[in-house]
Scaffold this motif. Structure first.
Motif, PDB file in Angstrom:
ATOM      1  N   VAL A   1       0.822  -1.219   0.000  1.00  0.00           N
ATOM      2  CA  VAL A   1       0.000   0.000   0.000  1.00  0.00           C
ATOM      3  C   VAL A   1       0.855   1.269   0.000  1.00  0.00           C
ATOM      4  N   GLY A   2       2.179   1.101  -0.236  1.00  0.00           N
ATOM      5  CA  GLY A   2       3.018   2.287  -0.414  1.00  0.00           C
ATOM      6  C   GLY A   2       3.921   2.644   0.743  1.00  0.00           C
ATOM      7  N   GLY A   3       3.990   1.814   1.798  1.00  0.00           N
ATOM      8  CA  GLY A   3       4.926   2.079   2.886  1.00  0.00           C
ATOM      9  C   GLY A   3       6.369   1.914   2.416  1.00  0.00           C
ATOM     10  N   ARG A   4       7.273   2.754   2.892  1.00  0.00           N
ATOM     11  CA  ARG A   4       8.669   2.712   2.441  1.00  0.00           C
ATOM     12  C   ARG A   4       9.630   2.842   3.642  1.00  0.00           C
ATOM     13  N   SER A   5      10.723   2.065   3.590  1.00  0.00           N
ATOM     14  CA  SER A   5      11.696   2.044   4.691  1.00  0.00           C
ATOM     15  C   SER A   5      13.085   2.411   4.170  1.00  0.00           C
ATOM     16  N   ARG A   6      13.841   3.134   5.020  1.00  0.00           N
ATOM     17  CA  ARG A   6      15.225   3.460   4.651  1.00  0.00           C
ATOM     18  C   ARG A   6      16.043   3.721   5.906  1.00  0.00           C
ATOM     19  N   ILE A   7      17.364   3.722   5.727  1.00  0.00           N
ATOM     20  CA  ILE A   7      18.294   4.084   6.803  1.00  0.00           C
ATOM     21  C   ILE A   7      19.107   5.278   6.341  1.00  0.00           C
ATOM     22  N   GLU A   8      19.239   6.253   7.199  1.00  0.00           N
ATOM     23  CA  GLU A   8      20.122   7.388   6.942  1.00  0.00           C
ATOM     24  C   GLU A   8      21.174   7.442   8.045  1.00  0.00           C
ATOM     25  N   TYR A   9      22.425   7.659   7.653  1.00  0.00           N
ATOM     26  CA  TYR A   9      23.532   7.696   8.610  1.00  0.00           C
ATOM     27  C   TYR A   9      23.750   9.122   9.096  1.00  0.00           C
ATOM     28  N   GLN A  10      23.599   9.295  10.390  1.00  0.00           N
ATOM     29  CA  GLN A  10      23.665  10.606  11.022  1.00  0.00           C
ATOM     30  C   GLN A  10      24.889  10.669  11.935  1.00  0.00           C
ATOM     31  N   PRO A  11      25.606  11.813  11.964  1.00  0.00           N
ATOM     32  CA  PRO A  11      26.738  11.935  12.895  1.00  0.00           C
ATOM     33  C   PRO A  11      26.275  11.721  14.340  1.00  0.00           C
ATOM     34  N   LEU A  12      27.191  11.176  15.147  1.00  0.00           N
ATOM     35  CA  LEU A  12      26.875  10.973  16.561  1.00  0.00           C
ATOM     36  C   LEU A  12      27.029  12.256  17.358  1.00  0.00           C
ATOM     37  N   GLY A  13      28.045  13.060  17.004  1.00  0.00           N
ATOM     38  CA  GLY A  13      28.301  14.305  17.735  1.00  0.00           C
ATOM     39  C   GLY A  13      29.767  14.482  18.006  1.00  0.00           C
ATOM     40  N   VAL A  14      30.198  14.183  19.235  1.00  0.00           N
ATOM     41  CA  VAL A  14      31.602  14.338  19.634  1.00  0.00           C
ATOM     42  C   VAL A  14      32.155  12.973  20.037  1.00  0.00           C
ATOM     43  N   VAL A  15      33.268  12.597  19.407  1.00  0.00           N
ATOM     44  CA  VAL A  15      33.884  11.290  19.662  1.00  0.00           C
ATOM     45  C   VAL A  15      35.228  11.494  20.355  1.00  0.00           C
ATOM     46  N   GLY A  16      35.456  10.729  21.419  1.00  0.00           N
ATOM     47  CA  GLY A  16      36.742  10.749  22.112  1.00  0.00           C
ATOM     48  C   GLY A  16      37.657   9.659  21.581  1.00  0.00           C
ATOM     49  N   ILE A  17      38.922  10.017  21.301  1.00  0.00           N
ATOM     50  CA  ILE A  17      39.916   9.074  20.793  1.00  0.00           C
ATOM     51  C   ILE A  17      41.054   8.976  21.805  1.00  0.00           C
ATOM     52  N   ILE A  18      41.276   7.790  22.367  1.00  0.00           N
ATOM     53  CA  ILE A  18      42.408   7.558  23.273  1.00  0.00           C
ATOM     54  C   ILE A  18      43.405   6.678  22.527  1.00  0.00           C
ATOM     55  N   ALA A  19      44.586   7.233  22.242  1.00  0.00           N
ATOM     56  CA  ALA A  19      45.560   6.586  21.365  1.00  0.00           C
ATOM     57  C   ALA A  19      46.718   5.983  22.156  1.00  0.00           C
ATOM     58  N   PRO A  20      47.343   4.924  21.632  1.00  0.00           N
ATOM     59  CA  PRO A  20      48.468   4.264  22.300  1.00  0.00           C
ATOM     60  C   PRO A  20      49.797   4.862  21.868  1.00  0.00           C
ATOM     61  N   TRP A  21      50.891   4.300  22.411  1.00  0.00           N
ATOM     62  CA  TRP A  21      52.224   4.828  22.149  1.00  0.00           C
ATOM     63  C   TRP A  21      52.948   4.117  21.021  1.00  0.00           C
ATOM     64  N   ASN A  22      52.511   2.926  20.638  1.00  0.00           N
ATOM     65  CA  ASN A  22      53.334   2.149  19.692  1.00  0.00           C
ATOM     66  C   ASN A  22      53.291   2.705  18.278  1.00  0.00           C
ATOM     67  N   PHE A  23      52.122   3.177  17.834  1.00  0.00           N
ATOM     68  CA  PHE A  23      51.984   3.897  16.570  1.00  0.00           C
ATOM     69  C   PHE A  23      51.153   5.148  16.863  1.00  0.00           C
ATOM     70  N   PRO A  24      51.739   6.104  17.549  1.00  0.00           N
ATOM     71  CA  PRO A  24      50.949   7.186  18.146  1.00  0.00           C
ATOM     72  C   PRO A  24      50.304   8.133  17.145  1.00  0.00           C
TER      73      PRO A  24
ATOM     74  N   TYR B   1      10.750   5.230   8.532  1.00  0.00           N
ATOM     75  CA  TYR B   1       9.644   4.584   7.824  1.00  0.00           C
ATOM     76  C   TYR B   1       8.625   5.639   7.420  1.00  0.00           C
ATOM     77  N   ARG B   2       8.250   5.624   6.144  1.00  0.00           N
ATOM     78  CA  ARG B   2       7.223   6.551   5.635  1.00  0.00           C
ATOM     79  C   ARG B   2       5.952   5.750   5.374  1.00  0.00           C
ATOM     80  N   GLN B   3       4.905   6.111   6.093  1.00  0.00           N
ATOM     81  CA  GLN B   3       3.643   5.392   5.948  1.00  0.00           C
ATOM     82  C   GLN B   3       2.872   5.864   4.725  1.00  0.00           C
ATOM     83  N   ALA B   4       2.101   4.962   4.153  1.00  0.00           N
ATOM     84  CA  ALA B   4       1.265   5.294   2.999  1.00  0.00           C
ATOM     85  C   ALA B   4       0.082   6.161   3.445  1.00  0.00           C
ATOM     86  N   SER B   5      -0.575   6.792   2.490  1.00  0.00           N
ATOM     87  CA  SER B   5      -1.700   7.662   2.814  1.00  0.00           C
ATOM     88  C   SER B   5      -2.908   6.871   3.308  1.00  0.00           C
ATOM     89  N   ILE B   6      -2.993   5.608   2.885  1.00  0.00           N
ATOM     90  CA  ILE B   6      -4.110   4.775   3.318  1.00  0.00           C
ATOM     91  C   ILE B   6      -3.953   4.426   4.800  1.00  0.00           C
TER      92      ILE B   6
END
Length: 486
Positions: free
Chosen positions: A110-133, A455-460
């Motif tokens: 009846v016209g329902g449609r599904s999709r995924i959109e990738y959205q940024p999370l916001g702020v990401v913390g990176i904790i790095a090691p010493w071997n390949f810093p 998800y976009r619902q159909a008009s019906i």
């Protein structure tokens, strides 16, 4: 020292980290949609600053390690930091496209449609090691920026010269509302891990990872852990021993074995043990005819790790274990000044309760266990915590399939070691004690994104049509009957 000259305190660092996090989050929310052009620009600035500072990076890492080959730094830190950013620039637009997903019956009719959109999370913390810093900052940063996020970075205190240089690089390439870096010791690291990031990635030791998870849990921060473990190498009776040991010892001596993916121990057919030892000695002698004064052989990072590795050898020696240093020039390593080098060292048939067989080596030591029946290798690997990598050398497809399907590791590499990490389209990550989650390429983009279901619902009025609205009746029973059908 007057008040104006006082060194920054932990409280000052915490306040600055909190204010930067809030500043980045505000900037992210104000920015709204993060276009492909903006993301590509941020990635390109990372590429540009790595290229511009490449020689200074080699000097800084050589200072921190006391001996770190220029070539190793350019290949594994600078080049390996540039590659994921270039890869993201090339593929970003396709990664960002919404993904159509099938819509369930009868909604699809009846016209329902599904999709995924990738959205940024916001702020990401990176904790790095010493071997390949450098690499371990810019490789995850590629995925973080590709996904449209802001980033805060905590580099290792074990590489102070490199960390100071990266602070200069980050400040030149990025506004602090985009990317910021915070240097300091364990106390700063602890405070950093307590921040309410939208995601955090930690690369380092399993023991520290437990503290990171505990801190992140307070704010329900999702965490990607890139750890390590004891990565086994299985050498088949079908393997070319000389060719195999050439590749194994290349991976084991790179950065003096201070690699999370380095071969940690060998499993070899018992009748091949002496051939394997001879091939390892030959391979090392060809690469490093001298070691002590050879600028192409990396030093152990610091005294603590130098003593840890020598402690493994001392325990083995006290237990009467055979120890075979590969020292082609017969140099006296007790006389070295200014460096902390340990020659590649083989330990054949080690007792299983030695510390070197229980803890990740992270150095140029290589225990060699033997087996009679190939099934023993599967059983032995499965008796240990799950490693970051498993390696197989040989041409026996049944053995190869058995290793892949009947053992569990972060990844597998056939007829080489370490090279899997260079494949940007392969997810990189561990399992169990060797890690949690993965990144690189598309997987990195997805890890640092929120996959928003739409998800976009159909008009019906599908609910009314299917009898899902009171008063319930025949249409309701018909829908229920359909759902309960075998």
């Amino acid at each position: 020292m007057n008040a104006e000259q006082q060194l920054p305190t932990l409280g000052d660092s915490e306040q600055k980290m909190n204010s930067t996090l809030q500043m980045q989050r505000d900037a992210y929310l104000k920015e709204g949609i993060v276009s492909a052009e903006i993301r590509i620009d941020r990635l390109q600035r990372g590429v540009d600053v790595l290229i511009k500072y490449n020689e200074k990076i080699t000097d800084a890492l050589n200072t921190d390690f006391t001996c770190r080959p220029r070539e190793v730094t350019l290949l594994t830190d600078v080049g390996a930091g540039i590659a994921p950013m270039k890869h993201a620039i090339k593929h970003l637009r396709s990664w960002m496209k919404p993904e159509k997903r099938p819509t369930m019956f009868p909604f699809n009719l009846v016209g329902g449609r599904s999709r995924i959109e990738y959205q940024p999370l916001g702020v990401v913390g990176i904790i790095a090691p010493w071997n390949f810093p450098v690499n371990m900052v810019f490789a995850p940063l590629a995925g973080v920026l590709a996904a449209g996020n802001r980033a805060m970075i905590k580099p290792s205190e074990f590489t102070p010269a490199t960390s100071a240089l990266m602070a200069e690089m980050i400040a030149e390439a990025y506004d602090p509302t985009e990317v910021a870096i915070f240097d300091g010791g364990p106390e700063v690291g602890q405070a950093f891990s307590n921040l309410p990031f939208d995601h955090m990635i930690f690369t380092g030791a399993t023991s520290i990872a437990r503290h990171i998870l505990t801190a992140a849990a307070r704010n329900l921060v999702p965490v990607t852990l890139e750890l390590g473990g004891k990565s086994p190498v299985v050498i088949s009776r079908s393997a070319d021993i000389e060719k195999s040991l050439g590749r194994i010892m290349t991976g084991k001596t790179l950065n003096a074995g201070q690699i999370c993916l380095a071969p940690d121990y060998l499993l070899v057919p018992e009748e091949k043990l002496h051939e394997v030892i001879a091939a390892a000695q030959k391979a090392v002698a060809q690469m490093y005819p001298r070691i002590l004064d050879n600028p192409q052989y990396t030093s152990v990072i610091n005294e603590r790790h130098f003593q840890r590795l020598n402690g493994y050898l001392a325990e083995a020696s006290e237990r009467g274990q055979k120890i075979i240093p590969i020292n082609p020039a017969k140099e006296d390593f007790s006389t070295q000044q200014g460096t902390l080098k340990i020659p590649p060292t083989l330990i054949p048939e080690p007792a299983d309760d030695l510390k070197m067989m229980e803890e990740e080596l992270f150095g140029p030591l290589l225990p060699i266990r033997t087996y009679n029946n190939f099934e023993e290798t599967i059983s032995y690997i499965n008796s240990k915590p799950r490693p970051l990598a498993a390696y197989y050398f040989g041409d026996d497809k049944q053995e190869e399939t058995a290793l892949i399907s009947r053992t569990t590791s972060g990844g597998v590499c056939i007829n080489d070691v370490v090279m899997q990490v260079a494949q940007e389209d392969l997810p990189f990550g561990g399992v169990g004690p060797s890690g949690m989650g993965a990144y690189h390429g598309l997987k990195g983009f997805q890890t640092f994104s929120h996959a928003k279901s739409i998800y976009r619902q159909a008009s019906i009025n599908i609910a009314k049509l299917g009898g899902m609205l009171p008063p319930y009746g025949k249409a309701t029973e018909s829908t229920i009957k359909m759902q309960l059908k075998k």
